[in-house]
Design a protein around this motif. Sequence first.
Motif, PDB file in Angstrom:
ATOM      1  N   ALA A 109      53.175  -9.198  36.238  1.00 20.93           N
ATOM      2  CA  ALA A 109      53.412  -9.333  37.677  1.00 20.93           C
ATOM      3  C   ALA A 109      53.311  -7.981  38.371  1.00 20.93           C
ATOM      4  CB  ALA A 109      54.770  -9.958  37.937  1.00 20.93           C
ATOM      5  N   LEU A 110      53.796  -6.925  37.732  1.00 18.07           N
ATOM      6  CA  LEU A 110      53.699  -5.596  38.325  1.00 18.07           C
ATOM      7  C   LEU A 110      52.251  -5.117  38.373  1.00 18.07           C
ATOM      8  CD1 LEU A 110      56.845  -3.845  36.802  1.00 18.07           C
ATOM      9  CD2 LEU A 110      56.479  -4.549  39.181  1.00 18.07           C
ATOM     10  N   LEU A 111      51.474  -5.439  37.347  1.00 15.86           N
ATOM     11  CA  LEU A 111      50.060  -5.086  37.380  1.00 15.86           C
ATOM     12  C   LEU A 111      49.359  -5.787  38.538  1.00 15.86           C
ATOM     13  CD1 LEU A 111      49.171  -5.180  33.573  1.00 15.86           C
ATOM     14  CD2 LEU A 111      49.181  -3.165  35.047  1.00 15.86           C
ATOM     15  N   GLN A 112      49.673  -7.056  38.746  1.00  8.58           N
ATOM     16  CA  GLN A 112      49.059  -7.789  39.838  1.00  8.58           C
ATOM     17  C   GLN A 112      49.537  -7.274  41.198  1.00  8.58           C
ATOM     18  OE1 GLN A 112      50.202 -11.547  37.984  1.00  8.58           O
ATOM     19  NE2 GLN A 112      48.066 -12.177  37.986  1.00  8.58           N
ATOM     20  N   LEU A 113      50.793  -6.858  41.267  1.00  9.47           N
ATOM     21  CA  LEU A 113      51.280  -6.230  42.487  1.00  9.47           C
ATOM     22  C   LEU A 113      50.496  -4.961  42.785  1.00  9.47           C
ATOM     23  CD1 LEU A 113      53.382  -5.901  44.789  1.00  9.47           C
ATOM     24  CD2 LEU A 113      54.822  -4.683  43.135  1.00  9.47           C
ATOM     25  N   GLY A 114      50.258  -4.149  41.768  1.00  5.00           N
ATOM     26  CA  GLY A 114      49.473  -2.938  41.969  1.00  5.00           C
ATOM     27  C   GLY A 114      48.071  -3.216  42.469  1.00  5.00           C
ATOM     28  N   ASN A 308      41.344 -15.238  27.692  1.00  2.00           N
ATOM     29  CA  ASN A 308      40.506 -14.212  28.312  1.00  2.00           C
ATOM     30  C   ASN A 308      41.108 -12.849  27.998  1.00  2.00           C
ATOM     31  OD1 ASN A 308      38.873 -12.578  29.825  1.00  2.00           O
ATOM     32  ND2 ASN A 308      39.309 -13.555  31.794  1.00  2.00           N
ATOM     33  N   PRO A 309      40.710 -12.248  26.880  1.00  3.14           N
ATOM     34  CA  PRO A 309      41.341 -10.998  26.442  1.00  3.14           C
ATOM     35  C   PRO A 309      41.064  -9.806  27.347  1.00  3.14           C
ATOM     36  CG  PRO A 309      39.494 -11.569  25.019  1.00  3.14           C
ATOM     37  CD  PRO A 309      39.725 -12.755  25.902  1.00  3.14           C
ATOM     38  N   VAL A 310      40.148  -9.957  28.317  1.00  8.98           N
ATOM     39  CA  VAL A 310      39.869  -8.847  29.236  1.00  8.98           C
ATOM     40  C   VAL A 310      40.256  -9.208  30.674  1.00  8.98           C
ATOM     41  CG1 VAL A 310      38.052  -7.866  27.802  1.00  8.98           C
ATOM     42  CG2 VAL A 310      37.444  -9.567  29.522  1.00  8.98           C
ATOM     43  N   GLY A 311      41.019 -10.287  30.868  1.00 14.83           N
ATOM     44  CA  GLY A 311      41.406 -10.684  32.217  1.00 14.83           C
ATOM     45  C   GLY A 311      42.184  -9.588  32.925  1.00 14.83           C
ATOM     46  N   ARG A 312      41.795  -9.291  34.163  1.00 10.03           N
ATOM     47  CA  ARG A 312      42.405  -8.177  34.895  1.00 10.03           C
ATOM     48  C   ARG A 312      43.544  -8.586  35.812  1.00 10.03           C
ATOM     49  NH1 ARG A 312      37.084  -4.871  37.082  1.00 10.03           N
ATOM     50  NH2 ARG A 312      36.183  -4.385  35.052  1.00 10.03           N
ATOM     51  N   GLY A 313      43.546  -9.852  36.233  1.00 10.06           N
ATOM     52  CA  GLY A 313      44.549 -10.249  37.202  1.00 10.06           C
ATOM     53  C   GLY A 313      44.373  -9.564  38.537  1.00 10.06           C
ATOM     54  N   ASP A 314      43.141  -9.292  38.924  1.00 14.08           N
ATOM     55  CA  ASP A 314      42.847  -8.541  40.150  1.00 14.08           C
ATOM     56  C   ASP A 314      42.276  -9.477  41.206  1.00 14.08           C
ATOM     57  OD1 ASP A 314      41.991  -6.869  42.147  1.00 14.08           O
ATOM     58  OD2 ASP A 314      40.965  -5.461  40.823  1.00 14.08           O
ATOM     59  N   PRO A 315      43.002  -9.741  42.299  1.00 15.40           N
ATOM     60  CA  PRO A 315      42.473 -10.638  43.319  1.00 15.40           C
ATOM     61  C   PRO A 315      41.216 -10.116  44.005  1.00 15.40           C
ATOM     62  CG  PRO A 315      44.510  -9.606  44.050  1.00 15.40           C
ATOM     63  CD  PRO A 315      44.359  -9.283  42.606  1.00 15.40           C
ATOM     64  N   LEU A 316      41.068  -8.807  44.102  1.00 12.10           N
ATOM     65  CA  LEU A 316      39.862  -8.282  44.735  1.00 12.10           C
ATOM     66  C   LEU A 316      38.637  -8.493  43.851  1.00 12.10           C
ATOM     67  CD1 LEU A 316      40.938  -5.024  46.602  1.00 12.10           C
ATOM     68  CD2 LEU A 316      40.934  -7.398  47.341  1.00 12.10           C
ATOM     69  N   HIS A 382      55.114  -4.671  50.800  1.00 15.53           N
ATOM     70  CA  HIS A 382      55.796  -5.961  50.625  1.00 15.53           C
ATOM     71  C   HIS A 382      57.116  -5.912  51.362  1.00 15.53           C
ATOM     72  CE1 HIS A 382      57.427  -9.572  48.898  1.00 15.53           C
ATOM     73  NE2 HIS A 382      58.287  -8.941  48.115  1.00 15.53           N
ATOM     74  N   ARG A 383      57.335  -6.888  52.246  1.00 12.39           N
ATOM     75  CA  ARG A 383      58.558  -6.973  53.033  1.00 12.39           C
ATOM     76  C   ARG A 383      58.829  -5.681  53.791  1.00 12.39           C
ATOM     77  NH1 ARG A 383      62.816 -10.554  49.372  1.00 12.39           N
ATOM     78  NH2 ARG A 383      61.312 -12.160  48.761  1.00 12.39           N
ATOM     79  N   GLY A 384      57.757  -5.071  54.281  1.00 12.12           N
ATOM     80  CA  GLY A 384      57.895  -3.923  55.169  1.00 12.12           C
ATOM     81  C   GLY A 384      58.041  -2.580  54.505  1.00 12.12           C
ATOM     82  N   ARG A 385      57.850  -2.501  53.197  1.00 10.09           N
ATOM     83  CA  ARG A 385      57.922  -1.191  52.549  1.00 10.09           C
ATOM     84  C   ARG A 385      56.815  -1.040  51.527  1.00 10.09           C
ATOM     85  NH1 ARG A 385      61.920  -0.596  47.700  1.00 10.09           N
ATOM     86  NH2 ARG A 385      61.893  -2.674  46.771  1.00 10.09           N
ATOM     87  N   VAL A 386      56.416   0.200  51.297  1.00  4.67           N
ATOM     88  CA  VAL A 386      55.383   0.484  50.306  1.00  4.67           C
ATOM     89  C   VAL A 386      55.983   0.294  48.918  1.00  4.67           C
ATOM     90  CG1 VAL A 386      53.843   2.238  49.354  1.00  4.67           C
ATOM     91  CG2 VAL A 386      54.165   2.084  51.834  1.00  4.67           C
ATOM     92  N   VAL A 387      55.397  -0.625  48.142  1.00  7.99           N
ATOM     93  CA  VAL A 387      55.942  -0.939  46.822  1.00  7.99           C
ATOM     94  C   VAL A 387      55.017  -0.547  45.681  1.00  7.99           C
ATOM     95  CG1 VAL A 387      57.455  -2.803  47.600  1.00  7.99           C
ATOM     96  CG2 VAL A 387      55.075  -3.311  47.040  1.00  7.99           C
ATOM     97  N   ALA A 388      53.760  -0.213  45.980  1.00  4.71           N
ATOM     98  CA  ALA A 388      52.832   0.179  44.910  1.00  4.71           C
ATOM     99  C   ALA A 388      51.710   1.016  45.505  1.00  4.71           C
ATOM    100  CB  ALA A 388      52.252  -1.050  44.208  1.00  4.71           C
TER     101      ALA A 388
END
Length: 431
Positions: A109-114, A308-316, A382-388
């Motif tokens: 989840a933190l990787l996806q947040l980043g 998927n052993p190389v899945g990035r979890g990157d929405p972009l 996120h929620r008004g502050r820089v989180v990553a």
Amino acid sequence: MPDSQPQQPHSSGSSGPDPAAESGALLLCGARLTDGRTVDVRLGGGRIEAVGTAGSLTAQATRVDLGGHLLLPAAAEPHTHGDTALSAEVEGPVSYDIPDVQRRATESALLQLGHGATAVRSHVRIGDVQGLGPMEAVLQARRSLRGLVDLTVVAVPRLLTGVAGSDGLAMLRDAMKMGASVVGGCPDLDPDPTGYAEAVLELAAEHGCPVDLHTDGADPARLGRLAAMAGGLRPGVTIGPCGGLGRLPVEVISRTADQLAAAGVTVVCLPQGGCGSAERRGAAPVRLLRAAGVRVAAGSGAMRDVSNPVGRGDPLEAAYLLASQSGLRPDDAYGAVSTSARAAMGLPEVRVEAGFPAELLAVRGDRLAGALSLAYSRIVVHRGRVVARTSAVREYCDSAAAVALDLPRQGRAKGNEPGRPKGGGTGPGSP
């Protein structure tokens, strides 16, 4: 489009202020919008308070320099698997002990947040030998991540019909009591797929919660029956990844798409490779679905697990693939991982305008197409502050050709690092 002026925040339906919202104000300075404007954006109370021409907003607020960055609504991740993420390279059997699953779910989840996803929907398998352990672990991860990323948990039972299905149904009810907020499942794996879907829809109606089902979509009659059953369910039904639907004749796809659109069913495609066996891979017919009026969102699916052993979890990356392979325009491709993904997850809309939630993603660049192509440096709010923050620096050795052509160069910044509050030190600079 005129500048957005300060106004009262839109009601989110909550009875009081969000305890995780940042209490202090934040001023994002010199950001570029997709319409070409360069603006300042003031945030407060977890929402956008004002948007104005660069240099026009003043406030007693922490200032964040977004010069050289494109400011977008944050992405959301509608389809991931936190319980199995990051397990592809584990030696021996994958551990489903609660601490191990919690660590994987938290890290993924933190990787996806980043990458820019401030909300994540995680599908978690229940039943079999693991029982409800993975569910408990991911719910613990959700609690530990509060204020950083919003994690929603989907309960995914294996069987729901026949004698064996009675245990699955009981466990699904227990998972909902534990805190799962979405009823999921995979009807394709049940001996009675229609009965499975009926059981899921009945339980969702009982609890007043959404449904999110895995299906390859290769059986149009089955999808038609699902659409007929799902039409009246609120808050809604999502299916995916529907790679098998893309292998059907065009006229069959179009007819099925019309049925899904009429029922208000959302399709979440997985451009980065899906989350099942290789034999079931394929691309959902995104353009045909959209043409019929189906809401299409895009997710990441498997994130470095056996599927998927190389899945990035990157929405972009998902948006990039929708643009490069499915032929969507860059704004439509990004909308699939932001606006449509948020809608599929039941989240409020985000625009870079006053009054909207302060869920934002700044990507280095000045045009959306370029951001989807490169997207190296990112700043997540996120929620008004820089989180990553993710900062990338590209450097080349001295070259006569580069000097002669006056090519843009990027090196170490002499001043403040973009995305850091003023006075925050030095770091990688923007072009």
